[in-house]
Enzyme design. Structure first.
Site, PDB file in Angstrom:
ATOM      1  N   SER A   1      17.866   1.331  -3.019  1.00 44.28           N
ATOM      2  CA  SER A   1      16.603   1.878  -2.542  1.00 44.28           C
ATOM      3  C   SER A   1      15.415   0.935  -2.570  1.00 44.28           C
ATOM      4  O   SER A   1      14.344   1.297  -2.107  1.00 44.28           O
ATOM      5  CB  SER A   1      16.255   3.149  -3.335  1.00 44.28           C
ATOM      6  OG  SER A   1      17.170   4.166  -3.051  1.00 44.28           O
TER       7      SER A   1
ATOM      8  N   SER B   1      15.567   4.841  -0.712  1.00 41.61           N
ATOM      9  CA  SER B   1      14.633   5.935  -0.852  1.00 41.61           C
ATOM     10  C   SER B   1      13.181   5.494  -0.959  1.00 41.61           C
ATOM     11  O   SER B   1      12.274   6.319  -0.932  1.00 41.61           O
ATOM     12  CB  SER B   1      14.999   6.766  -2.083  1.00 41.61           C
ATOM     13  OG  SER B   1      14.893   6.005  -3.270  1.00 41.61           O
TER      14      SER B   1
ATOM     15  N   LYS C   1       5.541   4.403  -6.140  1.00 48.48           N
ATOM     16  CA  LYS C   1       6.500   5.336  -5.544  1.00 48.48           C
ATOM     17  C   LYS C   1       6.451   6.677  -6.272  1.00 48.48           C
ATOM     18  O   LYS C   1       6.339   6.730  -7.502  1.00 48.48           O
ATOM     19  CB  LYS C   1       7.909   4.749  -5.620  1.00 48.48           C
ATOM     20  CG  LYS C   1       8.996   5.609  -4.975  1.00 48.48           C
ATOM     21  CD  LYS C   1      10.341   4.903  -5.042  1.00 48.48           C
ATOM     22  CE  LYS C   1      11.472   5.764  -4.511  1.00 48.48           C
ATOM     23  NZ  LYS C   1      12.771   5.084  -4.564  1.00 48.48           N
TER      24      LYS C   1
END
Length: 501
Positions: A176, A152, A76
């Protein structure tokens, strides 16, 4: 031999590593398959914001060893620093600043033989439960491109759900990992505070509310990833003692008969979609059929107070990050409107208010601790609504215009200090938390939780359910997840676009 697409999709990360180990396919062949998938899928999904193909191609020419040797993965683009590359966190400001060293968890993945082939999209500063940064564009849900994959860690979820890679890095400061897992039909485990170090660039993320791991399709991949990534970095504020067995070994054990409390009521008293209620009710039936004792019960805490405590931290963290950006020569106008608004609200807080809200975290922890004296796990919807359409996450035009005016004139911080904007802030918070009201309890208490893909809506969209455990309960969560995975398998359930040749 060259692995077919079907063989690639049928294999999780654990199996792909074994395929390489047995000599049935090479790391280079797996990487080629993953890159082909990227070229086929990413134009539609926009899941990967920073390809690392040359780095990956160079890596597969080297000897690789470890439990993930030769497996192509993604990380990520927030917290998970890769030395020499920027960690943008969805922002064009930080996309100009290369990391000076690998994050602890990135180093652990590399030491395990993983082949990192790119970084995944996230909303600006990883702030939202949707993935729509202006810097890189909207990420789309492979089950229906008109809907969000969550956030997210939405880029990671979309990539794994579409079969680009078997697992991808993720982190969870307010849901997230669990939110995108719920939106994309994946398994998502959020480890407890301190289980996986975010260092060395940071000691804690969001006052310790955030934890890192992965999004994946199988429970054993989550257990393997936790074995690989768990541990402290020298200089971390604290370290969590490891379990007596590996998480892979723990996940293979039966959980025994569990007492599980469940609730479908939103802790902030906002509506819960009938599909989310049905997802929990179906999970209750499945659990009871497996011999568990399940009854309606919830921790005794004030959900509105928890939301205010969470938002206080949220605003303050954004303000501090934009102050950091100023030191790099950026201005607030280099950030999105919502980010600038949150920073202004954070700057309007005084330190006493911030500390008071942070002290409240203990009350939530005590309430959850009391609950776990009576129940092993707490079951809720992961999210209160099926994955929303992209336009539902946009600020209303009138509100956006008003915020721009207040920011440009410098009135917003002043009005916020006077309390004039309290109703507007409450309305913004209510809209956001109405979709995601269940996840923040684990973040503020530092406890582990997971989203399990047990439900799909009548429209064919995934909608996971959440289980929360006490401190140190990662092993128990993995055991129950393994049992549920066997009872109601989800691994081979794919969105149509993943199977298109």
């Amino acid at each position: 031999m060259t692995l077919s697409l079907q063989q690639y999709l049928d294999s999780d990360a654990t199996e792909l590593a074994l395929i390489v180990q047995r000599g049935e396919a090479s790391a280079s062949e797996l990487l080629d398959q993953a890159i082909d998938r990227y070229h086929q899928l990413n134009p539609q999904l926009n899941a990967v914001c920073q390809p690392m193909f040359e780095i990956a191609r160079q890596r597969v020419t080297q000897p690789l060893a470890g439990p993930l040797a030769g497996v192509p993965i993604l990380i990520k683009d927030a917290v998970q620093d890769y030395a020499g590359l920027p960690t943008s966190s969805g922002s064009k400001v930080f996309n100009r600043v290369p990391a000076t060293q690998h994050a602890h968890l990135v180093r652990r993945l590399l030491d395990a033989g993983a082949v990192i082939m790119g970084k995944t999209n996230t909303p600006e500063l990883a702030l939202k439960g949707v993935t729509d940064p202006e810097a890189f564009g909207i990420t789309r849900n492979p089950w229906n491109l008109a809907h969000t994959p969550g956030g997210s860690s939405g880029g990671s979820a979309a990539a794994v759900a579409a079969g680009m890679v078997p697992l991808a890095g993720a982190n969870d400061g307010g849901g997230s990992i669990r939110i995108p897992a719920a939106c994309c039909g994946l398994f998502g485990l959020r480890p407890g505070r301190g289980r996986v170090s975010p260092g060395p660039a940071v000691a804690e993320v969001w006052e310790g509310a955030s934890s890192d791991l992965v999004l994946c399709r199988t429970v054993r991949d989550a257990a393997l990833s936790l074995d690989v990534m768990a541990g402290a970095n020298p200089g971390d504020p604290f370290a969590v003692a490891p379990p007596t067995q590996s998480f892979r070994e723990l996940s293979a054990r039966q959980p025994g008969k569990l007492r599980i409390g469940f609730s479908t009521r939103s802790p902030v008293d906002t509506p819960v979609h009938p599909e989310a209620v049905r997802a929990v009710q179906n999970a209750v039936n499945l659990l009871q059929s497996l011999g568990h004792e399940v009854e309606e019960a919830a921790p005794d805490y004030d959900g509105q107070s928890l939301a205010r405590s969470y938002l206080s931290m949220y605003f303050g963290q954004v303000a501090a990050t934009l102050n950091q950006a100023r030191e790099l020569g950026a201005s607030d106008h280099d950030f999105e409107l919502l980010t600038r608004t949150l920073a202004a609200l954070g700057r309007a807080q005084n330190s006493a208010e911030y500390v008071s809200r942070h002290r409240d975290w203990n009350r939530f922890g005590q309430a959850l601790g009391d609950f776990h004296q009576r129940y092993d796990l707490f079951l809720t919807p992961t999210i209160a609504h099926p994955p929303i359409r992209h336009e539902q996450a946009e600020l209303p035009a009138g509100q956006a215009k008003a915020l721009s005016f207040l920011l440009n004139t410098g009135l917003l911080p002043l009005l916020a200090r006077w309390g004039v904007l309290d109703n507007m802030v409450d309305d913004m918070a209510s809209k956001n938390l109405s979709y995601f009201p269940f996840t923040q309890l684990s973040n503020l208490t530092g406890t582990p939780a997971m989203s399990v893909p047990l439900h799909w809506t009548n429209d064919g969209l995934p909608l996971g359910v959440q289980f929360c455990a006490a401190h140190g309960g990662e092993g128990l969560l993995l055991q129950l997840a393994s049992q549920l995975e066997q009872a109601q398998p989800w691994k081979d359930r794919w969105p149509a676009m993943a199977l298109a040749q």
